[in-house]
Enzyme design. Sequence first.
Site, PDB file in Angstrom:
ATOM      1  N   GLU A  81     -11.530   5.646   4.907  1.00  0.00           N
ATOM      2  CA  GLU A  81     -10.947   6.444   5.991  1.00  0.00           C
ATOM      3  C   GLU A  81     -11.984   6.667   7.086  1.00  0.00           C
ATOM      4  O   GLU A  81     -11.657   6.641   8.276  1.00  0.00           O
ATOM      5  CB  GLU A  81     -10.409   7.777   5.465  1.00  0.00           C
ATOM      6  CG  GLU A  81      -9.176   7.652   4.576  1.00  0.00           C
ATOM      7  CD  GLU A  81      -7.901   7.233   5.290  1.00  0.00           C
ATOM      8  OE1 GLU A  81      -7.874   7.130   6.532  1.00  0.00           O
ATOM      9  OE2 GLU A  81      -6.904   6.989   4.591  1.00  0.00           O
TER      10      GLU A  81
ATOM     11  N   TRP B 253      -5.589   1.866  10.505  1.00  0.00           N
ATOM     12  CA  TRP B 253      -5.692   1.695   9.062  1.00  0.00           C
ATOM     13  C   TRP B 253      -5.419   0.233   8.694  1.00  0.00           C
ATOM     14  O   TRP B 253      -5.998  -0.299   7.748  1.00  0.00           O
ATOM     15  CB  TRP B 253      -4.743   2.647   8.334  1.00  0.00           C
ATOM     16  CG  TRP B 253      -4.827   2.490   6.850  1.00  0.00           C
ATOM     17  CD1 TRP B 253      -3.846   2.045   6.022  1.00  0.00           C
ATOM     18  CD2 TRP B 253      -5.952   2.747   6.013  1.00  0.00           C
ATOM     19  NE1 TRP B 253      -4.306   2.005   4.721  1.00  0.00           N
ATOM     20  CE2 TRP B 253      -5.595   2.436   4.698  1.00  0.00           C
ATOM     21  CE3 TRP B 253      -7.249   3.200   6.261  1.00  0.00           C
ATOM     22  CZ2 TRP B 253      -6.467   2.562   3.622  1.00  0.00           C
ATOM     23  CZ3 TRP B 253      -8.127   3.336   5.193  1.00  0.00           C
ATOM     24  CH2 TRP B 253      -7.737   3.019   3.885  1.00  0.00           C
TER      25      TRP B 253
ATOM     26  N   TYR C 100       0.843  -1.208   0.000  1.00  0.00           N
ATOM     27  CA  TYR C 100       0.000   0.000   0.000  1.00  0.00           C
ATOM     28  C   TYR C 100       0.877   1.256   0.000  1.00  0.00           C
ATOM     29  O   TYR C 100       0.670   2.172  -0.797  1.00  0.00           O
ATOM     30  CB  TYR C 100      -0.940  -0.031   1.213  1.00  0.00           C
ATOM     31  CG  TYR C 100      -1.676   1.257   1.455  1.00  0.00           C
ATOM     32  CD1 TYR C 100      -2.711   1.658   0.614  1.00  0.00           C
ATOM     33  CD2 TYR C 100      -1.337   2.074   2.527  1.00  0.00           C
ATOM     34  CE1 TYR C 100      -3.390   2.847   0.835  1.00  0.00           C
ATOM     35  CE2 TYR C 100      -2.007   3.261   2.753  1.00  0.00           C
ATOM     36  CZ  TYR C 100      -3.034   3.646   1.912  1.00  0.00           C
ATOM     37  OH  TYR C 100      -3.694   4.832   2.132  1.00  0.00           O
TER      38      TYR C 100
END
Length: 185
Positions: A39, A47, A17
């Site tokens: 988000e 996350w 990522y």
Amino acid sequence: MTRCPWLPPDLELYRKYHDTEWGVPSRDRRYLFEMICLEGAQAGLSWWTVLQKREHYRKVFHNFEVERVARMTDRKLEKLVADPGIIRHRGKIFGVRQNARSWLALEQREGDAVEWLWSFVGGAPIVNRRKKMEDYPVKTIESEALSKALKKEGFNFFGPTIAYAFMQAVGMVDDHSVDCFKSHR
């Protein structure tokens, strides 16, 4: 290869990522909508938790195609509350549909939601020169303005800290550390 100090060194999915996506400027409508929703799903969590569930989120939310998500029924969303492949928070799940409806209303009024989002950074990425974890703020003036504007538009789970994480993720802000191989030194 040196990477940003916030990146856990032993998580391959996280590393991928970071290396291919985080901080890359995007004006892709679908991707920006996806990241607003993901988000928001992160609020109060890490996350990493969201990243591990991302593919399933894409599956159950029609790859974040705004119009399809806006049409999702209460019944379908209620079923998702029991789905262990996503974060089972009723408010966040129903919030994805609300965000889609808010996105469409924003486009109806503004014409282009993507350019509207990018206007909060003057249309170009803000490039920072971070070195240590202490150098990374949790929010900025720009993220506070974006959060306030999106809340006014009806978006959910998008406070100033989430807004800043979104801005970093989609490249509105380039926060790669100066030592990171992705840095624009």
